[in-house]
Enzyme design. Structure first.
Site, PDB file in Angstrom:
ATOM      1  N   ALA A  44       0.839  -1.202   0.000  1.00  0.00           N
ATOM      2  CA  ALA A  44       0.000   0.000   0.000  1.00  0.00           C
ATOM      3  C   ALA A  44       0.872   1.249   0.000  1.00  0.00           C
ATOM      4  O   ALA A  44       0.631   2.202  -0.745  1.00  0.00           O
ATOM      5  CB  ALA A  44      -0.911   0.004   1.218  1.00  0.00           C
ATOM      6  N   ASP A  47       2.414   1.659  -3.426  1.00  0.00           N
ATOM      7  CA  ASP A  47       1.443   2.212  -4.373  1.00  0.00           C
ATOM      8  C   ASP A  47       1.211   3.701  -4.134  1.00  0.00           C
ATOM      9  O   ASP A  47       1.068   4.480  -5.076  1.00  0.00           O
ATOM     10  CB  ASP A  47       0.116   1.466  -4.281  1.00  0.00           C
ATOM     11  CG  ASP A  47       0.219   0.078  -4.900  1.00  0.00           C
ATOM     12  OD1 ASP A  47      -0.642  -0.768  -4.628  1.00  0.00           O
ATOM     13  OD2 ASP A  47       1.193  -0.162  -5.644  1.00  0.00           O
ATOM     14  N   LYS A 128       9.114 -30.764 -21.397  1.00  0.00           N
ATOM     15  CA  LYS A 128       8.633 -29.605 -22.140  1.00  0.00           C
ATOM     16  C   LYS A 128       7.551 -28.951 -21.284  1.00  0.00           C
ATOM     17  O   LYS A 128       6.467 -29.496 -21.109  1.00  0.00           O
ATOM     18  CB  LYS A 128       8.049 -30.041 -23.481  1.00  0.00           C
ATOM     19  CG  LYS A 128       7.632 -28.888 -24.355  1.00  0.00           C
ATOM     20  CD  LYS A 128       7.210 -29.411 -25.741  1.00  0.00           C
ATOM     21  CE  LYS A 128       7.086 -28.276 -26.744  1.00  0.00           C
ATOM     22  NZ  LYS A 128       6.043 -27.319 -26.384  1.00  0.00           N
ATOM     23  N   GLU A 196      10.839 -20.748 -20.193  1.00  0.00           N
ATOM     24  CA  GLU A 196       9.394 -20.879 -20.124  1.00  0.00           C
ATOM     25  C   GLU A 196       8.874 -20.300 -18.810  1.00  0.00           C
ATOM     26  O   GLU A 196       9.369 -20.636 -17.736  1.00  0.00           O
ATOM     27  CB  GLU A 196       9.042 -22.374 -20.212  1.00  0.00           C
ATOM     28  CG  GLU A 196       7.614 -22.656 -20.611  1.00  0.00           C
ATOM     29  CD  GLU A 196       7.391 -22.634 -22.126  1.00  0.00           C
ATOM     30  OE1 GLU A 196       8.311 -22.241 -22.871  1.00  0.00           O
ATOM     31  OE2 GLU A 196       6.279 -22.996 -22.544  1.00  0.00           O
ATOM     32  N   CYS A 441     -21.801 -23.963 -53.349  1.00  0.00           N
ATOM     33  CA  CYS A 441     -21.323 -23.113 -52.279  1.00  0.00           C
ATOM     34  C   CYS A 441     -22.500 -22.665 -51.423  1.00  0.00           C
ATOM     35  O   CYS A 441     -23.461 -22.099 -51.949  1.00  0.00           O
ATOM     36  CB  CYS A 441     -20.602 -21.902 -52.864  1.00  0.00           C
ATOM     37  SG  CYS A 441     -20.171 -20.680 -51.617  1.00  0.00           S
ATOM     38  N   CYS A 444     -22.916 -18.610 -51.801  1.00  0.00           N
ATOM     39  CA  CYS A 444     -23.305 -17.898 -53.018  1.00  0.00           C
ATOM     40  C   CYS A 444     -24.022 -18.787 -54.028  1.00  0.00           C
ATOM     41  O   CYS A 444     -24.494 -18.294 -55.045  1.00  0.00           O
ATOM     42  CB  CYS A 444     -22.084 -17.244 -53.676  1.00  0.00           C
ATOM     43  SG  CYS A 444     -20.967 -18.403 -54.487  1.00  0.00           S
TER      44      CYS A 444
END
Length: 717
Positions: A44, A47, A128, A196, A441, A444
DNA sequence: GTGCCTCGAGTTCC
DNA sequence: CTCGAGGCAC
């Protein structure tokens, strides 16, 4: 106490003094918190000091210090993060799913290096981590920049957020505070560490509990939590999130870390980074696969998510010889764990129409959780895939077809793209209808045809098909093309719907038409004066466009990013490119010239010529280019080498290097490697057994060297 | 003609 | 990220 003096009452001198004091105190607090892990003030209080610093700066903008806390913390602009270009590209890894794929990987490396099967070859194997990659830049031993992977070329600047991660040292261990002269002896001048960012299971659970308690949204899985936390605009929020970091590699370096992958990781650990304790050095395939199984067994007890094992060739000199393919290194591979599977019901099959008219079936599913994410759509590829055949007609899923209403097994290919693995025939209703792929299609109504030998069915409507037109526009504004900020897929669709933009050229007349007058962009829903102004500015900025981007943006079939680059460097300017392609009917010198480009073949050449010969398409291109200033291709930074710019042909048996290696090496030195000898060839490198090519070179009077002569020329021994 | 190696195109979710 | 197919070497 001057801390309490009202900002409005400060005079300039007092403000300057206080800003200096605040900068010092906040920097101290930051160091104590992040580096020494021993906070000297409460959050606090911290901040409050930051807020006061900002308030004083707001009143005296001219006094803002270069080292102001507002620049270092919470300084990110509201629109998002700054962009950072990676000096060394951040690549992805090739995937292996079976032991056989790994065996093939090892065999390929041996082939490439010309090593016999019995020669020893060591690899590292490590988990990984399922997180997100980060590149950290240290200059003089001090963290100066952190960037996300982004598209591999350009990432986001998350430096301030990275500083809040305790596993990331603000200074390399051993970085002297006062003796920079000693630096070169102890530490690399420049070091980019890659690794990572992740969140542990325990921290993830606690965070979600806190979020739920605070009525905030919870995260689906640790990976999303880590990604969301790292990308907070306010570093104070990131600091409150328990992120961790494992180093696994490096980018730009002023000096090598070691001569092996494992050695380099040890060195990174010495410098103060967390490296994965599960990493093993493996002598050969059997040891690699044994490590994979061991890590798989320990997977549940590691305390963080992993999705496979990464193998890397240990010897860095060999890594160097192998080099890179376009998006992956040749010396590493990720051996993925089997994907998680889930059963759900297929509600319906919808058809989407892509930029090239391709009709793509999409599965609409009853939502189901797979691998920590709720999936409700999945790709069905094409009509053969639904029918249970692959492109060659061979059965997949043992020939079982997929019908609406079926129970299907879903997985996320590469942990991302939802796909359907199988179908449960025992649960199929008796009246389930075979899915009939549309022959027209759906957007269209034009006939949708399938070229012989082609797996996809395509709408023949061309530009009259609204779906194709919109998709082409989306492609036009996409990242690798015009990349217009504020004009993404969603806006393109909205503008299309209202008839504001029908083709690329319309983007550049948008301000003319809707910048003022009755109908105005700033009066559209969701738009304001500022955002409209920003869009017009972003569009104006892209009137100057590099040739390769323009060629790619045209969206000509078979001409992607790489081909556009090839074409742009060959023709250099728009008029040259345009004239050449217009004239390149079959059997013309221009067609020959087009085909002479390494990487351009008959299919691409035909596709290009066709696009420019189509009157409607051609007119649309001309209207567009009228608004643009096309930048000629920047010449590649000239490489200092005796073969730069020369066209070289290799023939015969090469004894000291493989053909692939020779090619990669020559290209790295700026030479162009061709397959056959012609008048354009500058140099022939002929090994023993050279035949017709050597003869032809002699006839044309082309300089010919043997392998040793070549190696001497390029200065390699 | 066959078998790599890449690229292009389409895809999902946050 | 994956699949299909283009481009090229063998």
């Amino acid at each position: 106490m001057s801390d309490q003096q009202k900002v409005d009452d400060l005079d300039e001198d007092a403000a300057r003094a206080e800003l200096e004091r605040l900068a010092r105190r906040l920097a101290e607090a930051n160091r104590a918190y992040h580096r020494d892990d021993a906070p000297v003030m409460s959050d606090a209080e911290f901040d409050a000091l930051r807020a006061r610093n900002a308030a004083i700066e707001a009143r005296f903008p001219a006094l803002r210090r270069d080292d102001s806390p507002s620049r270092q913390v919470g300084a990110a602009p509201a629109e998002g993060f700054g962009k950072i270009r990676h000096e060394v590209r951040m690549l992805s890894l090739e995937n292996a799913f079976e032991a056989d794929d790994v065996a093939e990987f090892v065999a390929r490396i041996r082939r490439y290096l010309g090593l016999p099967a019995e020669a020893p070859l060591a690899f590292t194997a490590e988990p990984k981590i399922d997180g997100l990659s980060l590149s950290l830049r240290y200059e003089g031993g001090v963290l100066v920049q952190a960037a996300t992977r982004g598209d591999g070329e350009t990432g986001e600047n998350v430096t301030e957020n990275a500083r809040t991660i305790t596993d990331i040292p603000a200074r390399l261990r051993g970085a002297p505070d006062l003796l920079p002269d000693l630096l070169p002896d102890l530490l690399p001048d420049l070091l980019e560490v890659r690794g990572e960012v992740y969140m542990s299971h325990a921290d993830f659970a606690a965070l979600n509990e806190r979020q739920a308690g605070a009525g905030a949204k919870t995260f689906a899985n640790p990976r999303n939590a880590a990604a969301g936390s790292l990308r907070q605009l306010d570093p104070a929020i990131t600091a409150a999130r328990p992120l961790r970091f494992f180093a696994y590699g490096w980018g730009k370096l002023s000096a090598p870390l070691a001569d092996s992958q494992s050695g380099a990781l040890s060195r990174l650990a010495e410098l103060g980074f967390a490296t994965n304790p599960e990493m093993r050095r493996c002598e050969g395939l059997d040891a690699m696969l044994a490590t994979y199984r061991a890590i798989e067994q320990r997977r549940a007890t590691l305390g963080y998510d992993i999705d496979g094992v990464v193998y890397k060739l240990d010897d860095l000199a060999l890594q160097d010889r192998l080099g890179f393919r376009s998006t992956t290194p040749r010396w590493a591979i990720a051996h993925k764990f089997p994907a998680e599977l889930a059963w759900t019901r297929l509600r319906a099959i919808d058809i989407q129409v892509g930029r090239t008219g391709a009709l793509s079936p999409v599965a609409r599913l009853d939502p189901v959780t797979v691998g920590g994410v709720v999936v409700s759509n999945a790709t069905l590829h094409n009509e053969d895939y639904i029918a249970g055949r692959d492109a060659k007609g061979a059965p997949i899923r043992e020939g079982r077809d997929i019908r609406p209403g079926d129970w299907v097994q879903v997985y996320r290919a590469g942990d991302v793209i939802p796909k359907i693995a199988d179908v449960d025939l025992s649960r199929r209703k008796n009246d389930a209808q075979v899915y009939v792929f549309p022959q027209e299609c759906p957007e269209c109504g034009s006939p949708a045809l399938r070229e012989p030998g082609d797996a996809v069915r395509r709408c023949t409507g061309g530009l009259i098909c609204p779906a194709q037109a919109v998709e082409r526009l989306k492609h036009f504004v996409s990242r690798a093309a015009f990349d217009i900020e504020g004009l993404g897929a969603k806006q393109v669709e909205a503008f299309w719907r209202d008839g504001w933009i029908r083709e690329p050229a319309d983007i550049f007349t948008l301000q003319e038409r809707y910048g003022s007058g009755l109908k105005q962009l700033k009066n559209r829903e969701g738009w304001g004066a500022k955002s409209a102004e920003n869009l017009f500015a972003a569009i104006a900025e892209k009137r100057r466009i590099p040739l390769n981007r323009l060629i790619f943006a045209l969206g000509i079939r078979h001409v992607g990013e790489a081909a556009a680059q090839l074409l742009a460097s060959h023709y250099a300017t728009w008029p040259a490119f345009e004239a050449a392609v217009t004239a390149a009917a079959p059997d013309t010198p221009e067609r020959e010239d087009l085909l002479s480009i390494d990487g351009v073949g008959a299919v691409m050449a035909a596709s290009l010529t066709q696009a420019f010969a189509n009157p409607a398409e051609r007119a649309s291109i001309d209207r567009l280019v009228a608004h643009l200033e096309v930048e000629p291709v920047r010449r590649r930074a000239p490489v200092e080498s005796p073969v730069a710019g020369k066209t070289v042909v290799f023939t015969g048996t090469l004894e000291r290097m493989t053909r692939a290696e020779a090619k990669a090496r020559a290209e790295a030195l700026g030479a162009k490697v061709a397959g056959s000898v012609s008048a354009r060839t500058d140099l022939l490198v002929a090994g023993p057994g050279a035949g017709s090519k050597a003869k032809k070179a002699a006839e044309l009077g082309i300089e010919t060297l043997d392998e040793d002569g070549w190696l001497a020329l390029i200065g390699a021994g």
